[in-house]
Write an enzyme that holds these catalytic residues in place. Structure first.
Site, mmCIF file in Angstrom:
data_model
loop_
_atom_site.group_PDB
_atom_site.id
_atom_site.type_symbol
_atom_site.label_atom_id
_atom_site.label_comp_id
_atom_site.label_asym_id
_atom_site.label_seq_id
_atom_site.Cartn_x
_atom_site.Cartn_y
_atom_site.Cartn_z
ATOM 1 N N PRO A 1 0.821 -1.193 0.000
ATOM 2 C CA PRO A 1 0.000 0.000 0.000
ATOM 3 C C PRO A 1 0.867 1.259 0.000
ATOM 4 O O PRO A 1 1.812 1.370 0.774
ATOM 5 C CB PRO A 1 -0.780 -0.097 1.305
ATOM 6 C CG PRO A 1 -0.355 -1.369 1.943
ATOM 7 C CD PRO A 1 0.905 -1.778 1.320
ATOM 8 N N GLU A 2 0.518 2.162 -0.866
ATOM 9 C CA GLU A 2 1.161 3.473 -0.886
ATOM 10 C C GLU A 2 0.095 4.492 -0.475
ATOM 11 O O GLU A 2 -0.993 4.101 -0.057
ATOM 12 C CB GLU A 2 1.722 3.754 -2.293
ATOM 13 C CG GLU A 2 2.651 2.638 -2.760
ATOM 14 C CD GLU A 2 3.202 2.830 -4.159
ATOM 15 O OE1 GLU A 2 3.438 3.983 -4.557
ATOM 16 O OE2 GLU A 2 3.392 1.820 -4.852
ATOM 17 N N LYS B 1 2.330 7.057 4.425
ATOM 18 C CA LYS B 1 1.771 5.707 4.526
ATOM 19 C C LYS B 1 1.491 5.314 5.975
ATOM 20 O O LYS B 1 1.142 4.169 6.246
ATOM 21 C CB LYS B 1 2.732 4.694 3.886
ATOM 22 C CG LYS B 1 3.137 5.040 2.458
ATOM 23 C CD LYS B 1 4.233 4.133 1.945
ATOM 24 C CE LYS B 1 4.890 4.722 0.698
ATOM 25 N NZ LYS B 1 6.078 3.972 0.270
ATOM 26 N N ARG C 1 2.463 -10.864 5.070
ATOM 27 C CA ARG C 1 3.920 -10.950 5.280
ATOM 28 C C ARG C 1 4.392 -10.431 6.639
ATOM 29 O O ARG C 1 5.560 -10.572 6.979
ATOM 30 C CB ARG C 1 4.637 -10.220 4.143
ATOM 31 C CG ARG C 1 4.382 -10.877 2.812
ATOM 32 C CD ARG C 1 5.031 -10.122 1.677
ATOM 33 N NE ARG C 1 6.468 -10.297 1.640
ATOM 34 C CZ ARG C 1 7.266 -9.712 0.766
ATOM 35 N NH1 ARG C 1 6.748 -8.909 -0.152
ATOM 36 N NH2 ARG C 1 8.559 -9.912 0.780
ATOM 37 N N ARG D 1 14.252 -4.757 -6.039
ATOM 38 C CA ARG D 1 12.872 -4.794 -6.506
ATOM 39 C C ARG D 1 12.881 -4.538 -7.999
ATOM 40 O O ARG D 1 13.846 -4.884 -8.654
ATOM 41 C CB ARG D 1 12.024 -3.771 -5.750
ATOM 42 C CG ARG D 1 12.635 -2.404 -5.702
ATOM 43 C CD ARG D 1 12.340 -1.645 -4.425
ATOM 44 N NE ARG D 1 10.970 -1.755 -4.004
ATOM 45 C CZ ARG D 1 10.357 -0.892 -3.209
ATOM 46 N NH1 ARG D 1 11.015 0.161 -2.785
ATOM 47 N NH2 ARG D 1 9.121 -1.054 -2.830
#
Length: 317
Positions: free
Chosen positions: A2-3, A61, A126, A304
């Site tokens: 989520p951003e 965030k 996670r 990434r």
DNA sequence: ATGGACACCTGTGGGC
DNA sequence: TGCCCACAGGTGTCCA
């Protein structure tokens, strides 16, 4: 995962249900979700139960719920429950008895202002996200700590006590581009001083907050900038153009309820957002650039991925 | 200051 | 079917 747009969608969903709700019980199904709480599970529960949630506030965030402790336990403490979704966190609102949420780590039961019994569930595959009780401290600039729902002024016409405060653990996070007190000059000055690649700078939450991998790639695609272009090499016009695109994309994504492309981002009702259909670079590896038709490329970058058009977004200088 | 590696974790999908 | 690898919207810390 989520951003800013996803976190704001969650915040806006939580606020009507949780504002002025009183916490009645807390179940911790996985203590790892409280790893950032100093004091352990029992301490977290003891602080939460009986407290009233005064608002749901967000910067970048990070989300927090300023808490009013029950009388007799209030003292001078100015505290909040701070939440971060990490890569896979969800905050769901459920009625008691709803059983379909897998990977639920923490359940907060509360009585809403209208008397309804509700459950706030922290779901996190996670476990990079967390919930914690934290002290609220004054903001460095004396301005509101984050975005809430116009609850800054109390019924007595004065500022609510929590407005110009921020959780100590989030105090290093700078304002995000949708914050009404966002300081564009501060950010542009930082760009000029940093020789790091512009994407690295966009992701630095101490330069500006709220941007993650999706919206960084999208903003760079719109601005025709390569991710490794040194921030300091941008002209003033390019830098301002980039920030304008950042704001535009974040606002559009908020309006569409965020980006969902799998089970890992859902709003408080478990529904997906619609911004994924607007993506031009992120996750578009191998598809034609919508500007020039060249195939979008994915580079491994900082453990990434970075998605970009090799023709539109060339490294310059 | 800056870049890189890694730690924290689970789950999914592709290739063989 | 199973196994192994790559990969996933984040953050913090440590080391050259």
């Amino acid at each position: 995962m989520p951003e800013l747009p996803e976190v704001e969608t969650v915040r806006a969903g939580l606020a009507p249900a949780l504002t002025n709700a009183v916490i009645t019980a807390v179940e911790v199904l996985d203590a790892r979700s409280l790893k950032r709480h100093q004091g352990g599970v029992e301490d977290f529960k003891a602080t939460m139960v009986g407290s009233k949630i005064l608002a749901v506030v967000r910067r970048g965030k990070f989300l927090w719920l300023p808490l009013e402790l029950p009388s007799g336990r209030s003292g001078f403490h100015q505290i909040a429950m701070v939440g971060h979704l990490g890569m896979s966190g969800q905050m769901l609102l459920r009625t008691p008895g709803f059983t379909d949420d897998k990977l639920t780590r923490v359940i907060v039961k509360a009585t809403a202002e209208d008397g309804e019994e509700i459950e706030f569930r922290f779901v996190d595959q996670r476990i990079f996200g967390s919930l914690a009780i934290d002290e609220l401290i004054p903001t460095a600039d004396g301005l509101p700590g984050g975005f809430s729902d116009g609850l800054e002024i109390g019924i007595d016409g004065k500022l609510n006590w929590w407005v110009n405060l921020i959780p100590a653990s989030a105090a290093h996070i700078t304002r995000d581009p949708l914050d009404q007190h966002f300081d564009q000059k501060f950010v542009l000055d930082k760009f000029k001083k940093k020789n790091s690649g512009i994407k690295r700078v966009l992701l630095d939450q101490q330069t500006l907050s709220g941007i993650g991998n999706i919206y960084a790639d999208e903003a760079l695609w719109r601005s025709k900038l390569h991710y490794d272009q040194p921030a300091s090499s941008l002209s003033s016009a390019q830098a301002r153009d980039l920030l304008a695109h950042v704001r535009e994309i974040l606002a559009k994504a908020v309006a569409e309820g965020g980006t969902s492309f799998d089970e890992q981002y859902k709003n408080v009702n478990g529904e997906s957002g619609y911004f994924a259909v607007s993506l031009n670079a992120y996750g578009m590896t191998g598809t034609p650039c919508k500007r020039c038709g060249t195939l979008i490329k994915r580079d491994s970058w900082m453990n990434r991925g970075s998605h970009f058009c090799p023709k539109c977004q060339k490294l310059k200088g």
